[in-house]
Design a protein around this motif. Structure first.
Motif, PDB file in Angstrom:
ATOM      1  N   LEU A   1      -1.199  10.284   3.204  1.00 50.11           N
ATOM      2  CA  LEU A   1      -0.554  11.266   4.079  1.00 50.11           C
ATOM      3  C   LEU A   1      -0.739  12.683   3.558  1.00 50.11           C
ATOM      4  O   LEU A   1      -0.959  13.621   4.336  1.00 50.11           O
ATOM      5  CB  LEU A   1       0.928  10.939   4.238  1.00 50.11           C
ATOM      6  N   PHE A   2      -0.663  12.866   2.236  1.00 44.66           N
ATOM      7  CA  PHE A   2      -0.896  14.193   1.661  1.00 44.66           C
ATOM      8  C   PHE A   2      -2.330  14.636   1.918  1.00 44.66           C
ATOM      9  O   PHE A   2      -2.577  15.792   2.295  1.00 44.66           O
ATOM     10  CB  PHE A   2      -0.611  14.208   0.157  1.00 44.66           C
ATOM     11  N   ALA A   3      -3.295  13.742   1.738  1.00 43.44           N
ATOM     12  CA  ALA A   3      -4.701  14.082   1.960  1.00 43.44           C
ATOM     13  C   ALA A   3      -4.943  14.495   3.407  1.00 43.44           C
ATOM     14  O   ALA A   3      -5.662  15.464   3.670  1.00 43.44           O
ATOM     15  CB  ALA A   3      -5.601  12.912   1.579  1.00 43.44           C
ATOM     16  N   VAL A   4      -4.332  13.793   4.344  1.00 46.62           N
ATOM     17  CA  VAL A   4      -4.469  14.135   5.760  1.00 46.62           C
ATOM     18  C   VAL A   4      -3.840  15.497   6.032  1.00 46.62           C
ATOM     19  O   VAL A   4      -4.426  16.346   6.713  1.00 46.62           O
ATOM     20  CB  VAL A   4      -3.840  13.038   6.653  1.00 46.62           C
ATOM     21  N   ALA A   5      -2.654  15.733   5.483  1.00 52.61           N
ATOM     22  CA  ALA A   5      -1.954  16.997   5.712  1.00 52.61           C
ATOM     23  C   ALA A   5      -2.719  18.173   5.107  1.00 52.61           C
ATOM     24  O   ALA A   5      -2.897  19.208   5.759  1.00 52.61           O
ATOM     25  CB  ALA A   5      -0.534  16.937   5.142  1.00 52.61           C
ATOM     26  N   ILE A   6      -3.191  18.043   3.877  1.00 50.42           N
ATOM     27  CA  ILE A   6      -3.884  19.157   3.229  1.00 50.42           C
ATOM     28  C   ILE A   6      -5.224  19.414   3.901  1.00 50.42           C
ATOM     29  O   ILE A   6      -5.662  20.566   4.027  1.00 50.42           O
ATOM     30  CB  ILE A   6      -4.015  18.960   1.705  1.00 50.42           C
ATOM     31  N   ASP A   7      -5.884  18.375   4.391  1.00 45.09           N
ATOM     32  CA  ASP A   7      -7.131  18.552   5.131  1.00 45.09           C
ATOM     33  C   ASP A   7      -6.872  19.347   6.409  1.00 45.09           C
ATOM     34  O   ASP A   7      -7.628  20.264   6.739  1.00 45.09           O
ATOM     35  CB  ASP A   7      -7.754  17.196   5.457  1.00 45.09           C
ATOM     36  N   TRP A   8      -5.800  19.024   7.119  1.00 46.01           N
ATOM     37  CA  TRP A   8      -5.439  19.739   8.346  1.00 46.01           C
ATOM     38  C   TRP A   8      -5.159  21.216   8.034  1.00 46.01           C
ATOM     39  O   TRP A   8      -5.625  22.112   8.738  1.00 46.01           O
ATOM     40  CB  TRP A   8      -4.218  19.079   8.984  1.00 46.01           C
ATOM     41  N   VAL A   9      -4.409  21.456   6.969  1.00 43.17           N
ATOM     42  CA  VAL A   9      -4.065  22.830   6.582  1.00 43.17           C
ATOM     43  C   VAL A   9      -5.333  23.622   6.258  1.00 43.17           C
ATOM     44  O   VAL A   9      -5.513  24.745   6.739  1.00 43.17           O
ATOM     45  CB  VAL A   9      -3.097  22.836   5.377  1.00 43.17           C
ATOM     46  N   LEU A  10      -6.222  23.051   5.456  1.00 46.39           N
ATOM     47  CA  LEU A  10      -7.431  23.773   5.065  1.00 46.39           C
ATOM     48  C   LEU A  10      -8.363  24.015   6.247  1.00 46.39           C
ATOM     49  O   LEU A  10      -8.989  25.065   6.340  1.00 46.39           O
ATOM     50  CB  LEU A  10      -8.154  23.032   3.945  1.00 46.39           C
ATOM     51  N   ARG A  11      -8.463  23.058   7.156  1.00 53.51           N
ATOM     52  CA  ARG A  11      -9.299  23.275   8.343  1.00 53.51           C
ATOM     53  C   ARG A  11      -8.745  24.410   9.192  1.00 53.51           C
ATOM     54  O   ARG A  11      -9.489  25.245   9.676  1.00 53.51           O
ATOM     55  CB  ARG A  11      -9.409  22.006   9.168  1.00 53.51           C
ATOM     56  N   ARG A  12      -7.433  24.464   9.372  1.00 48.53           N
ATOM     57  CA  ARG A  12      -6.821  25.540  10.159  1.00 48.53           C
ATOM     58  C   ARG A  12      -6.918  26.878   9.443  1.00 48.53           C
ATOM     59  O   ARG A  12      -6.924  27.918  10.080  1.00 48.53           O
ATOM     60  CB  ARG A  12      -5.372  25.213  10.473  1.00 48.53           C
ATOM     61  N   THR A  13      -6.993  26.844   8.124  1.00 46.29           N
ATOM     62  CA  THR A  13      -7.056  28.071   7.344  1.00 46.29           C
ATOM     63  C   THR A  13      -8.469  28.645   7.303  1.00 46.29           C
ATOM     64  O   THR A  13      -8.658  29.848   7.479  1.00 46.29           O
ATOM     65  CB  THR A  13      -6.572  27.822   5.903  1.00 46.29           C
ATOM     66  N   THR A  14      -9.467  27.810   7.067  1.00 48.14           N
ATOM     67  CA  THR A  14     -10.806  28.322   6.777  1.00 48.14           C
ATOM     68  C   THR A  14     -11.825  28.152   7.899  1.00 48.14           C
ATOM     69  O   THR A  14     -12.872  28.793   7.852  1.00 48.14           O
ATOM     70  CB  THR A  14     -11.371  27.668   5.501  1.00 48.14           C
TER      71      THR A  14
ATOM     72  N   MET B   1       0.847  -1.191   0.000  1.00 51.55           N
ATOM     73  CA  MET B   1       0.000   0.000   0.000  1.00 51.55           C
ATOM     74  C   MET B   1       0.885   1.245   0.000  1.00 51.55           C
ATOM     75  O   MET B   1       1.793   1.375   0.805  1.00 51.55           O
ATOM     76  CB  MET B   1      -0.902  -0.014   1.227  1.00 51.55           C
ATOM     77  N   LEU B   2       0.581   2.160  -0.885  1.00 52.63           N
ATOM     78  CA  LEU B   2       1.323   3.406  -1.002  1.00 52.63           C
ATOM     79  C   LEU B   2       0.714   4.435  -0.043  1.00 52.63           C
ATOM     80  O   LEU B   2      -0.450   4.772  -0.125  1.00 52.63           O
ATOM     81  CB  LEU B   2       1.232   3.902  -2.440  1.00 52.63           C
ATOM     82  N   LEU B   3       1.508   4.941   0.900  1.00 53.93           N
ATOM     83  CA  LEU B   3       0.993   5.846   1.919  1.00 53.93           C
ATOM     84  C   LEU B   3       1.046   7.314   1.541  1.00 53.93           C
ATOM     85  O   LEU B   3       0.320   8.126   2.115  1.00 53.93           O
ATOM     86  CB  LEU B   3       1.769   5.648   3.223  1.00 53.93           C
ATOM     87  N   SER B   4       1.869   7.698   0.582  1.00 59.13           N
ATOM     88  CA  SER B   4       2.052   9.125   0.316  1.00 59.13           C
ATOM     89  C   SER B   4       0.764   9.845  -0.084  1.00 59.13           C
ATOM     90  O   SER B   4       0.530  10.961   0.393  1.00 59.13           O
ATOM     91  CB  SER B   4       3.155   9.354  -0.710  1.00 59.13           C
ATOM     92  N   PRO B   5      -0.132   9.285  -0.924  1.00 62.56           N
ATOM     93  CA  PRO B   5      -1.379  10.006  -1.217  1.00 62.56           C
ATOM     94  C   PRO B   5      -2.257  10.182   0.024  1.00 62.56           C
ATOM     95  O   PRO B   5      -2.853  11.235   0.216  1.00 62.56           O
ATOM     96  CB  PRO B   5      -2.081   9.139  -2.258  1.00 62.56           C
TER      97      PRO B   5
END
Length: 88
Positions: free
Chosen positions: A7-20, A1-5
């Motif tokens: 992990l990116f989805a989790v990271a970008i979700d965290w960023v957008l929640r903190r932003t908006t 299983m490839l984890l990078s997609p």
């Protein structure tokens, strides 16, 4: 299983929640909610009806993204403006 997609989805979700989540910008979506962003994979559209609030949201997005090692590529950023037309 490839984890990078994932992990990116989790990271970008965290960023957008903190932003908006605490943003006063966006466009009215329902009686008590505003639509501040649209995102799909690594494409993000920030939405606002005020230039100043949009600039603040963009700055916050860049600051929060940098915290997790993500960077906004200014060369790939675009700006689109629209205006409301009325038949009066």
């Amino acid at each position: 299983m490839l984890l990078s997609p994932l992990l990116f989805a989790v990271a970008i979700d965290w960023v957008l929640r903190r932003t908006t989540d605490n943003s006063t910008g966006g466009i009215k979506w329902s009686e008590d909610e505003s639509l501040c962003d649209l995102d799909f994979a690594n494409d993000i559209a920030l939405i606002d009806d005020s230039w100043n609030t949009l600039q603040q949201t963009t700055s916050t997005l860049m600051k929060e993204a940098n915290k997790v090692g993500l960077y906004v590529n200014a060369e790939k950023c675009k700006l689109m403006t629209t205006s409301v037309w009325s038949d009066r």
